[in-house]
Design a protein around this motif. Structure first.
Motif, PDB file in Angstrom:
ATOM      1  N   LEU A 179     -31.180 -29.117  13.997  1.00  0.00           N
ATOM      2  CA  LEU A 179     -31.251 -28.102  15.047  1.00  0.00           C
ATOM      3  C   LEU A 179     -31.513 -26.719  14.461  1.00  0.00           C
ATOM      4  CD1 LEU A 179     -30.900 -27.122  17.972  1.00  0.00           C
ATOM      5  CD2 LEU A 179     -28.432 -27.030  17.529  1.00  0.00           C
ATOM      6  N   ILE A 180     -30.771 -26.362  13.435  1.00  0.00           N
ATOM      7  CA  ILE A 180     -30.934 -25.036  12.817  1.00  0.00           C
ATOM      8  C   ILE A 180     -32.329 -24.878  12.220  1.00  0.00           C
ATOM      9  CG2 ILE A 180     -30.147 -23.573  10.914  1.00  0.00           C
ATOM     10  CD1 ILE A 180     -27.305 -24.720  11.523  1.00  0.00           C
ATOM     11  N   LEU A 181     -32.800 -25.905  11.526  1.00  0.00           N
ATOM     12  CA  LEU A 181     -34.137 -25.827  10.936  1.00  0.00           C
ATOM     13  C   LEU A 181     -35.224 -25.779  12.011  1.00  0.00           C
ATOM     14  CD1 LEU A 181     -33.729 -28.290   7.942  1.00  0.00           C
ATOM     15  CD2 LEU A 181     -33.898 -25.801   7.855  1.00  0.00           C
ATOM     16  N   THR A 182     -35.011 -26.443  13.131  1.00  0.00           N
ATOM     17  CA  THR A 182     -35.971 -26.383  14.234  1.00  0.00           C
ATOM     18  C   THR A 182     -35.998 -24.987  14.837  1.00  0.00           C
ATOM     19  OG1 THR A 182     -35.555 -28.712  14.710  1.00  0.00           O
ATOM     20  CG2 THR A 182     -36.659 -27.451  16.416  1.00  0.00           C
ATOM     21  N   LEU A 183     -34.825 -24.374  14.981  1.00  0.00           N
ATOM     22  CA  LEU A 183     -34.763 -23.014  15.516  1.00  0.00           C
ATOM     23  C   LEU A 183     -35.484 -22.018  14.613  1.00  0.00           C
ATOM     24  CD1 LEU A 183     -31.113 -22.909  16.878  1.00  0.00           C
ATOM     25  CD2 LEU A 183     -33.224 -22.793  18.215  1.00  0.00           C
TER      26      LEU A 183
ATOM     27  N   GLY B 290     -41.795 -26.282  11.138  1.00  0.00           N
ATOM     28  CA  GLY B 290     -42.028 -27.511  10.409  1.00  0.00           C
ATOM     29  C   GLY B 290     -41.034 -27.824   9.312  1.00  0.00           C
ATOM     30  N   LEU B 291     -40.093 -26.940   9.012  1.00  0.00           N
ATOM     31  CA  LEU B 291     -39.121 -27.219   7.954  1.00  0.00           C
ATOM     32  C   LEU B 291     -38.331 -28.491   8.251  1.00  0.00           C
ATOM     33  CD1 LEU B 291     -37.607 -23.733   7.038  1.00  0.00           C
ATOM     34  CD2 LEU B 291     -39.245 -25.103   5.748  1.00  0.00           C
ATOM     35  N   HIS B 292     -37.964 -28.679   9.501  1.00  0.00           N
ATOM     36  CA  HIS B 292     -37.187 -29.870   9.868  1.00  0.00           C
ATOM     37  C   HIS B 292     -37.991 -31.142   9.628  1.00  0.00           C
ATOM     38  CE1 HIS B 292     -39.509 -28.905  13.457  1.00  0.00           C
ATOM     39  NE2 HIS B 292     -39.266 -30.125  13.928  1.00  0.00           N
ATOM     40  N   ARG B 293     -39.294 -31.081   9.800  1.00  0.00           N
ATOM     41  CA  ARG B 293     -40.128 -32.256   9.560  1.00  0.00           C
ATOM     42  C   ARG B 293     -40.180 -32.596   8.064  1.00  0.00           C
ATOM     43  NH1 ARG B 293     -41.305 -35.469  13.960  1.00  0.00           N
ATOM     44  NH2 ARG B 293     -41.507 -34.136  15.761  1.00  0.00           N
ATOM     45  N   PHE B 294     -40.215 -31.588   7.219  1.00  0.00           N
ATOM     46  CA  PHE B 294     -40.178 -31.839   5.776  1.00  0.00           C
ATOM     47  C   PHE B 294     -38.856 -32.495   5.383  1.00  0.00           C
ATOM     48  CE2 PHE B 294     -43.476 -28.495   5.672  1.00  0.00           C
ATOM     49  CZ  PHE B 294     -44.420 -29.142   4.895  1.00  0.00           C
TER      50      PHE B 294
ATOM     51  N   GLY C 178     -46.155 -24.503  14.609  1.00  0.00           N
ATOM     52  CA  GLY C 178     -45.370 -25.425  15.442  1.00  0.00           C
ATOM     53  C   GLY C 178     -46.154 -25.929  16.623  1.00  0.00           C
ATOM     54  N   LEU C 179     -47.449 -26.209  16.397  1.00  0.00           N
ATOM     55  CA  LEU C 179     -48.358 -26.616  17.484  1.00  0.00           C
ATOM     56  C   LEU C 179     -48.250 -25.623  18.635  1.00  0.00           C
ATOM     57  CD1 LEU C 179     -47.779 -30.467  17.443  1.00  0.00           C
ATOM     58  CD2 LEU C 179     -49.651 -29.204  16.394  1.00  0.00           C
TER      59      LEU C 179
ATOM     60  N   ILE D  63     -40.625 -26.621  20.541  1.00  0.00           N
ATOM     61  CA  ILE D  63     -39.773 -26.711  21.725  1.00  0.00           C
ATOM     62  C   ILE D  63     -39.409 -28.168  22.008  1.00  0.00           C
ATOM     63  CG2 ILE D  63     -39.702 -26.366  24.236  1.00  0.00           C
ATOM     64  CD1 ILE D  63     -41.447 -23.833  23.720  1.00  0.00           C
ATOM     65  N   VAL D  64     -40.388 -29.070  21.890  1.00  0.00           N
ATOM     66  CA  VAL D  64     -40.115 -30.489  22.115  1.00  0.00           C
ATOM     67  C   VAL D  64     -39.110 -30.994  21.079  1.00  0.00           C
ATOM     68  CG1 VAL D  64     -41.152 -32.790  22.014  1.00  0.00           C
ATOM     69  CG2 VAL D  64     -42.312 -30.959  23.251  1.00  0.00           C
ATOM     70  N   ASP D  65     -39.292 -30.597  19.823  1.00  0.00           N
ATOM     71  CA  ASP D  65     -38.352 -31.017  18.780  1.00  0.00           C
ATOM     72  C   ASP D  65     -36.964 -30.408  18.983  1.00  0.00           C
ATOM     73  OD1 ASP D  65     -40.312 -32.543  17.663  1.00  0.00           O
ATOM     74  OD2 ASP D  65     -40.691 -31.212  15.971  1.00  0.00           O
ATOM     75  N   LEU D  66     -36.924 -29.228  19.559  1.00  0.00           N
ATOM     76  CA  LEU D  66     -35.641 -28.590  19.854  1.00  0.00           C
ATOM     77  C   LEU D  66     -34.869 -29.409  20.885  1.00  0.00           C
ATOM     78  CD1 LEU D  66     -33.998 -26.051  19.205  1.00  0.00           C
ATOM     79  CD2 LEU D  66     -35.130 -24.922  21.100  1.00  0.00           C
ATOM     80  N   VAL D  67     -35.570 -29.962  21.851  1.00  0.00           N
ATOM     81  CA  VAL D  67     -34.934 -30.802  22.860  1.00  0.00           C
ATOM     82  C   VAL D  67     -34.524 -32.150  22.258  1.00  0.00           C
ATOM     83  CG1 VAL D  67     -35.336 -32.033  25.030  1.00  0.00           C
ATOM     84  CG2 VAL D  67     -36.151 -29.690  24.754  1.00  0.00           C
ATOM     85  N   ASN D  68     -35.328 -32.672  21.333  1.00  0.00           N
ATOM     86  CA  ASN D  68     -35.117 -34.015  20.787  1.00  0.00           C
ATOM     87  C   ASN D  68     -34.505 -34.027  19.392  1.00  0.00           C
ATOM     88  OD1 ASN D  68     -36.272 -35.293  23.039  1.00  0.00           O
ATOM     89  ND2 ASN D  68     -38.313 -34.894  22.237  1.00  0.00           N
TER      90      ASN D  68
END
Length: 126
Positions: free
Chosen positions: A49-53, A61-65, A81-82, A88-93
């Protein structure tokens, strides 16, 4: 049968149930070894969550790495982030992203323990 909460008290929800199913046929020594390896490799949903924010502040993209998705991480960096939609989608998921990664890690850990101690650790799937 190993007590999952004694070995991995930080687990909750679907992850707890899944890991409990994997550990149901382990003795205490096997469960302890599994817990040590799994704990070292799993990712906490709050960290994701923090990395997505951070994606909203120029570090998309840090969370994806961290989740081992290098290609998506590079794509997120190059497209901001596209255009923030992916972020935003990753923040929800974020919880499901962490759960999917942790399930993959649990299976890798089981396979590693099976290779190290053939016949000792039961390879169960749910």
């Amino acid at each position: 049968m190993a007590n999952v909460l004694r070995h991995l008290p930080e687990l909750e929800g679907m992850e707890l149930g899944y890991i409990q199913g994997l550990m149901k046929n382990m003795d205490e020594d096997q469960a302890s070894l599994f817990a040590q390896v799994y704990r070292a490799r799993r990712k906490d949903a709050q960290m994701i969550l923090i990395l997505t924010l951070l994606g909203f502040f120029g570090f998309a993209g840090l969370h994806r790495f961290i989740l081992g998705q290098i290609g998506l991480g590079i794509l997120y960096i190059l497209t901001i982030g596209l255009c923030f939609i992916g972020t935003i989608v990753d923040l929800v998921n974020y919880k499901s992203l962490a759960y999917e990664y942790n399930i993959k890690v649990a299976h890798e850990t089981m396979n590693m323990l099976n290779a190290s101690y053939p016949g000792d650790v039961t390879n169960t799937t749910i």
